[in-house]
Design a protein around this motif. Sequence first.
Motif, PDB file in Angstrom:
ATOM      1  N   LYS A  18      56.273  -1.666  63.392  1.00 16.51           N
ATOM      2  CA  LYS A  18      56.347  -3.039  63.876  1.00 16.51           C
ATOM      3  C   LYS A  18      56.230  -3.067  65.400  1.00 16.51           C
ATOM      4  N   LYS A  19      56.842  -2.062  66.058  1.00 13.89           N
ATOM      5  CA  LYS A  19      56.826  -2.034  67.522  1.00 13.89           C
ATOM      6  C   LYS A  19      55.495  -1.548  68.068  1.00 13.89           C
ATOM      7  N   MET A  20      54.643  -1.024  67.184  1.00  8.68           N
ATOM      8  CA  MET A  20      53.382  -0.436  67.650  1.00  8.68           C
ATOM      9  C   MET A  20      52.227  -1.394  67.342  1.00  8.68           C
ATOM     10  N   ASP A  21      51.522  -1.861  68.374  1.00 16.24           N
ATOM     11  CA  ASP A  21      50.404  -2.768  68.142  1.00 16.24           C
ATOM     12  C   ASP A  21      49.211  -2.001  67.593  1.00 16.24           C
ATOM     13  N   MET A  22      48.302  -2.747  66.945  1.00 15.07           N
ATOM     14  CA  MET A  22      47.106  -2.153  66.360  1.00 15.07           C
ATOM     15  C   MET A  22      46.298  -1.347  67.390  1.00 15.07           C
ATOM     16  N   ASP A  23      46.263  -1.826  68.659  1.00 19.08           N
ATOM     17  CA  ASP A  23      45.427  -1.142  69.649  1.00 19.08           C
ATOM     18  C   ASP A  23      46.035   0.178  70.110  1.00 19.08           C
ATOM     19  N   LYS A  24      47.296   0.462  69.736  1.00 16.72           N
ATOM     20  CA  LYS A  24      47.907   1.736  70.115  1.00 16.72           C
ATOM     21  C   LYS A  24      47.749   2.785  69.010  1.00 16.72           C
ATOM     22  N   ILE A  25      47.177   2.386  67.872  1.00 15.68           N
ATOM     23  CA  ILE A  25      47.075   3.327  66.759  1.00 15.68           C
ATOM     24  C   ILE A  25      46.288   4.594  67.116  1.00 15.68           C
ATOM     25  N   PRO A  26      45.100   4.472  67.764  1.00 21.04           N
ATOM     26  CA  PRO A  26      44.386   5.718  68.102  1.00 21.04           C
ATOM     27  C   PRO A  26      45.227   6.647  68.970  1.00 21.04           C
ATOM     28  N   ARG A  27      45.956   6.083  69.931  1.00 19.48           N
ATOM     29  CA  ARG A  27      46.749   6.923  70.831  1.00 19.48           C
ATOM     30  C   ARG A  27      47.860   7.636  70.062  1.00 19.48           C
ATOM     31  N   VAL A  28      48.620   6.888  69.260  1.00 15.83           N
ATOM     32  CA  VAL A  28      49.697   7.514  68.504  1.00 15.83           C
ATOM     33  C   VAL A  28      49.114   8.544  67.525  1.00 15.83           C
ATOM     34  N   ALA A  29      47.977   8.222  66.911  1.00 15.03           N
ATOM     35  CA  ALA A  29      47.387   9.130  65.917  1.00 15.03           C
ATOM     36  C   ALA A  29      46.937  10.437  66.564  1.00 15.03           C
ATOM     37  N   VAL A  30      46.233  10.347  67.700  1.00 15.87           N
ATOM     38  CA  VAL A  30      45.714  11.578  68.310  1.00 15.87           C
ATOM     39  C   VAL A  30      46.871  12.414  68.870  1.00 15.87           C
ATOM     40  N   LEU A  31      47.904  11.738  69.411  1.00 16.52           N
ATOM     41  CA  LEU A  31      49.064  12.503  69.891  1.00 16.52           C
ATOM     42  C   LEU A  31      49.798  13.159  68.705  1.00 16.52           C
ATOM     43  N   THR A  32      49.853  12.471  67.564  1.00 12.52           N
ATOM     44  CA  THR A  32      50.436  13.079  66.368  1.00 12.52           C
ATOM     45  C   THR A  32      49.673  14.351  66.011  1.00 12.52           C
ATOM     46  N   ALA A  33      48.344  14.268  66.047  1.00 13.12           N
ATOM     47  CA  ALA A  33      47.516  15.443  65.765  1.00 13.12           C
ATOM     48  C   ALA A  33      47.807  16.547  66.783  1.00 13.12           C
ATOM     49  N   ALA A  34      47.990  16.178  68.056  1.00 13.40           N
ATOM     50  CA  ALA A  34      48.254  17.175  69.096  1.00 13.40           C
ATOM     51  C   ALA A  34      49.598  17.862  68.857  1.00 13.40           C
ATOM     52  N   PHE A  35      50.620  17.079  68.492  1.00 16.30           N
ATOM     53  CA  PHE A  35      51.924  17.688  68.200  1.00 16.30           C
ATOM     54  C   PHE A  35      51.837  18.594  66.979  1.00 16.30           C
ATOM     55  N   PHE A  36      51.028  18.171  65.995  1.00 16.00           N
ATOM     56  CA  PHE A  36      50.826  18.999  64.808  1.00 16.00           C
ATOM     57  C   PHE A  36      50.255  20.353  65.218  1.00 16.00           C
ATOM     58  N   VAL A  37      49.225  20.325  66.059  1.00 15.88           N
ATOM     59  CA  VAL A  37      48.595  21.574  66.513  1.00 15.88           C
ATOM     60  C   VAL A  37      49.582  22.395  67.351  1.00 15.88           C
ATOM     61  N   ALA A  38      50.333  21.721  68.244  1.00 18.01           N
ATOM     62  CA  ALA A  38      51.275  22.444  69.116  1.00 18.01           C
ATOM     63  C   ALA A  38      52.340  23.162  68.291  1.00 18.01           C
ATOM     64  N   SER A  39      52.718  22.562  67.152  1.00 17.06           N
ATOM     65  CA  SER A  39      53.764  23.203  66.342  1.00 17.06           C
ATOM     66  C   SER A  39      53.235  24.417  65.589  1.00 17.06           C
ATOM     67  N   LEU A  40      51.909  24.649  65.640  1.00 15.57           N
ATOM     68  CA  LEU A  40      51.344  25.835  64.977  1.00 15.57           C
ATOM     69  C   LEU A  40      51.303  27.049  65.898  1.00 15.57           C
ATOM     70  N   ILE A  41      51.502  26.811  67.223  1.00 12.05           N
ATOM     71  CA  ILE A  41      51.365  27.900  68.190  1.00 12.05           C
ATOM     72  C   ILE A  41      52.500  28.917  68.010  1.00 12.05           C
ATOM     73  N   HIS A  42      52.150  30.185  67.967  1.00 11.03           N
ATOM     74  CA  HIS A  42      53.167  31.240  67.897  1.00 11.03           C
ATOM     75  C   HIS A  42      53.746  31.468  69.285  1.00 11.03           C
ATOM     76  N   ILE A  43      55.071  31.421  69.397  1.00 10.15           N
ATOM     77  CA  ILE A  43      55.726  31.702  70.664  1.00 10.15           C
ATOM     78  C   ILE A  43      56.452  33.033  70.499  1.00 10.15           C
ATOM     79  N   PRO A  44      56.128  34.054  71.304  1.00 10.10           N
ATOM     80  CA  PRO A  44      56.796  35.338  71.110  1.00 10.10           C
ATOM     81  C   PRO A  44      58.267  35.274  71.508  1.00 10.10           C
ATOM     82  N   LEU A  45      59.106  35.915  70.703  1.00 11.75           N
ATOM     83  CA  LEU A  45      60.523  36.052  71.061  1.00 11.75           C
ATOM     84  C   LEU A  45      60.958  37.421  70.565  1.00 11.75           C
ATOM     85  N   GLY A  46      61.099  38.376  71.496  1.00 14.17           N
ATOM     86  CA  GLY A  46      61.439  39.741  71.109  1.00 14.17           C
ATOM     87  C   GLY A  46      60.422  40.248  70.098  1.00 14.17           C
TER      88      GLY A  46
END
Lengths: 205, 253
Positions: A29-57
């Motif tokens: 409700k708080k998100m207007d139709m014109d913000k959908i591409p921005r929220v969608a592409v950032l969602t995709a970016a967070f999805f990709v970022a969560s796939l990155i392996h971060i070394p720990l020991g």
Amino acid sequence: MHIADGILSAPVLIGGGVVAAGGTAVGLKKMDMDKIPRVAVLTAAFFVASLIHIPLGPTNLHLILNGLVGLLLGWACFPAILIGLLLQSLIFGFGGLTVLGVNTVNMATPAIIVYLVFNRFIRGNRRIISIICAALAGVFGVLLASLLTAFSLVFSGEEYINIAKIVVVGHIPLMAVEGVVNVAIIMLLRKVKPEVLEVPHAVYE
Amino acid sequence: MIIENFAEGKSLLHTTDPRIKICLCVPYIFVIALSNSLYTAAAAVLIALSLIIISGLRLGNVLKSIRVFFWFILLLWVVLPFSIPGDQIIRLGPLRASSQGVLKALAISLKSTAIVFFIIAFLGTTKVFSLVHAMSHFHMPKKLLYLTFLSYRYIHVIYMEYVKLRDAMRIRGFRPKTNIHTYKSIGYLIGMLLIRSYERSERIYNAMLCRGFHGRFYLFEHFAVTGRDMVFLSIMAATLMGIGWMEWITKIM
């Protein structure tokens, strides 16, 4: 961080589903139709970022970044996290559809809290305050999410108390790493493109 | 990144109307998730396994794709037997494993395996775009559908963007280790990924406006329910009732 299918009890599943639906409704409700591409592409970016392996020991870990999702998307973090988890389930096939609501609530509620508490300070003029708040946002995002996950387990059955403890303790290294990574991300965004830090539904003067 | 490796195929499950598959998948996974009987869980695994075989997917590939899931099952087996009090069967120092705990771990393993198999058989055999389209028939909020559609559409694009940044770092001699420099560099990488995504989303929106976007996506393909779909729906619904009946019987026994 995800709870798998077949563990949680009916009341927890239903409660999670209802809260997730409510949060998603508010976010949409708080998100207007014109913000959908921005929220969608950032969602995709967070999805990709969560796939990155971060070394720990000797091992490596994956970032959750739910604190950052909250800072960048505000209330839209509810639909964004719901979609991230849904796509994860459909693309990688680890299941997780019956617990979609619970997992969404467990990750999106901390994101909203982080957004409400830290957003103003992170965008503020004082660099040192921004650094501290960015670190806290990363730590609290993971800490609150692991606590909520532990609560969902214990509310489903007392026999899960040990697993719940392992979940919280097991996430302590991730809290530290997310804190450091979050500071680097926020400092870069502040310097290079501060508009990214403006959540889609807010009106800034 | 491998996406939708199970969605290609010509089997019964691949060609069934996605709406029917969703109508079956949702009740199936919830009934299994909430069942308590070991027999129900075992029966569900067998039914799910037969669906995977009917769908012509190679079982080896399916198991390989869900290998992360088995770590979680392993954790259950390590912790649960020692967390539930009951008849002692194994003793390891101060730890006592109970048969009740072992049964609980077994029940959860069977239930979650069955659910994962059902999701792969019903939804994994459908393209994500078709699933989003099918969800529009269930009156999901329009904004949520568009958001899902666009997020999925851009995951691969952003992933390639990530690969580009990662390779650029590798060429410059970046080797990830456990230190602040690594975490900072990965933070900058994610930050750049977010900035590029933000800028790309502006170009996407402008391109959509240029093509006359006014808040609506149009569909060019439409689903049609065939007689065979109805037969499949009836058989699977009857099987689900069988599972429910089994749960009921074992409960009152």
